[in-house]
Design a protein around this motif. Structure first.
Motif, short mmCIF file in Angstrom:
data_model
loop_
_atom_site.label_atom_id
_atom_site.label_comp_id
_atom_site.label_asym_id
_atom_site.label_seq_id
_atom_site.Cartn_x
_atom_site.Cartn_y
_atom_site.Cartn_z
N UNK A 74 0.83 -1.20 0.00
CA UNK A 74 0.00 0.00 0.00
C UNK A 74 0.86 1.25 0.00
N UNK A 75 1.31 1.70 1.17
CA UNK A 75 2.10 2.93 1.26
C UNK A 75 3.58 2.69 0.95
N UNK A 76 4.00 1.44 0.90
CA UNK A 76 5.38 1.12 0.53
C UNK A 76 5.41 -0.26 -0.10
N UNK A 77 6.54 -0.59 -0.68
CA UNK A 77 6.70 -1.89 -1.33
C UNK A 77 7.91 -2.62 -0.75
N UNK A 78 7.84 -3.93 -0.78
CA UNK A 78 8.94 -4.79 -0.38
C UNK A 78 9.43 -5.49 -1.63
N UNK A 79 10.73 -5.42 -1.88
CA UNK A 79 11.30 -6.02 -3.09
C UNK A 79 12.16 -7.21 -2.68
N UNK A 80 11.94 -8.34 -3.33
CA UNK A 80 12.79 -9.51 -3.17
C UNK A 80 13.60 -9.65 -4.45
N UNK A 81 14.90 -9.70 -4.30
CA UNK A 81 15.80 -9.79 -5.45
C UNK A 81 16.63 -11.04 -5.29
N UNK A 82 16.62 -11.89 -6.29
CA UNK A 82 17.47 -13.08 -6.25
C UNK A 82 18.27 -13.14 -7.55
N UNK A 83 19.55 -13.34 -7.39
CA UNK A 83 20.43 -13.27 -8.55
C UNK A 83 21.38 -14.45 -8.57
N UNK A 84 21.45 -15.11 -9.70
CA UNK A 84 22.45 -16.14 -9.99
C UNK A 84 23.00 -15.78 -11.37
N UNK A 85 24.25 -15.37 -11.40
CA UNK A 85 24.80 -14.82 -12.64
C UNK A 85 26.28 -15.15 -12.75
N UNK A 86 26.86 -14.77 -13.86
CA UNK A 86 28.28 -15.00 -14.11
C UNK A 86 28.79 -13.94 -15.08
N UNK A 87 30.08 -13.98 -15.32
CA UNK A 87 30.71 -13.08 -16.28
C UNK A 87 31.46 -13.92 -17.30
N UNK A 88 31.42 -13.50 -18.54
CA UNK A 88 32.02 -14.29 -19.62
C UNK A 88 33.54 -14.18 -19.70
N UNK A 89 34.13 -13.33 -18.86
CA UNK A 89 35.59 -13.18 -18.88
C UNK A 89 36.12 -13.08 -17.45
N UNK A 90 37.42 -13.26 -17.28
CA UNK A 90 38.05 -13.13 -15.97
C UNK A 90 37.90 -11.69 -15.47
N UNK A 91 37.79 -11.55 -14.15
CA UNK A 91 37.77 -10.24 -13.52
C UNK A 91 38.89 -10.19 -12.50
N UNK A 92 39.66 -9.12 -12.53
CA UNK A 92 40.73 -8.93 -11.56
C UNK A 92 41.99 -9.68 -11.96
N UNK A 93 42.79 -9.99 -10.95
CA UNK A 93 44.03 -10.71 -11.19
C UNK A 93 45.25 -9.82 -11.23
N UNK A 94 45.04 -8.50 -11.36
CA UNK A 94 46.18 -7.60 -11.39
C UNK A 94 46.51 -7.12 -9.98
N UNK A 95 47.44 -6.18 -9.89
CA UNK A 95 47.84 -5.64 -8.60
C UNK A 95 46.86 -4.59 -8.08
N UNK A 96 46.03 -4.08 -8.95
CA UNK A 96 45.11 -3.01 -8.58
C UNK A 96 43.75 -3.59 -8.18
N UNK A 97 43.00 -2.79 -7.46
CA UNK A 97 41.62 -3.13 -7.15
C UNK A 97 40.81 -3.02 -8.44
N UNK A 98 39.90 -3.97 -8.64
CA UNK A 98 39.10 -3.96 -9.85
C UNK A 98 37.63 -4.05 -9.47
N UNK A 99 36.81 -3.21 -10.05
CA UNK A 99 35.35 -3.29 -9.87
C UNK A 99 34.72 -3.29 -11.25
N UNK A 100 33.98 -4.34 -11.54
CA UNK A 100 33.35 -4.48 -12.84
C UNK A 100 31.84 -4.60 -12.65
N UNK A 101 31.12 -3.66 -13.22
CA UNK A 101 29.66 -3.70 -13.17
C UNK A 101 29.18 -4.74 -14.16
N UNK A 102 28.25 -5.61 -13.71
CA UNK A 102 27.74 -6.67 -14.57
C UNK A 102 26.24 -6.60 -14.82
#
Length: 160
Positions: A74-102
């Motif tokens: 009514x006055x507000x909503x409740x959201x349920x989010x369930x995610x099972x996902x992957x990335x088609x390539x490697x992420x990270x591995x270098x000396x720097x911090x890596x953040x990849x939006x998927x």
């Protein structure tokens, strides 16, 4: 022998108190009836967008592994989010911090305030990062997430 007590309305009719709410004086006027109770919406995936190599884990069958549903309170909503996902390539591995939006989530489930969550994965120094409507992978200290690694989380939050 027990005495029986009957409650009568103003016309002298016997009442079953639990079934005749209309005679109660001073009752609240904002009580929910069965037609006003919250409703749970169907599982949806409309508007979920995959970017930078992200994909739904069930990409072969076009399933509902990345999905949400909304409970309308009514006055507000409740959201349920369930995610099972992957990335088609490697992420990270270098000396720097890596953040990849998927994943970018649809506006219909955008929280009304900044929601930020971190979910650990099975790999050390690799986290699923959720901020507002963006989901990504964060790696640090040279950590690497191999391509096609299953990532998953479940989240529930409120919105107006």
């Amino acid at each position: 022998m027990a005495n029986k007590v009957y409650i009568k309305d103003k016309d002298g009719n016997d009442l079953l108190v639990a079934t005749d709410w209309s005679i109660i004086n001073g009752k609240p006027n904002n009580l929910a009836t069965t037609n006003q109770l919250p409703t749970l919406g169907a599982v949806q995936r409309d508007g979920i967008t995959f970017v930078n190599g992200g994909y739904d884990w069930d990409h072969v069958n076009n399933g509902y592994n990345c999905a949400y549903r909304i409970v309308d309170m009514g006055s507000f909503k409740l959201v349920e989010l369930r995610m099972m996902f992957a990335c088609s390539h490697d992420i990270g591995g270098g000396n720097m911090t890596d953040k990849t939006e998927l994943i970018q989530l649809p506006k219909i489930i955008q929280p009304d305030e900044n929601i930020e969550s971190w979910y650990p994965t099975t790999s050390e120094n690799v986290y699923i990062h959720v901020q507002n409507n963006n989901i990504g992978v964060y790696t640090s200290n040279g950590a690497k997430l191999p391509a096609n690694t299953l990532l998953s989380f479940h989240m529930v939050y409120f919105m107006i």
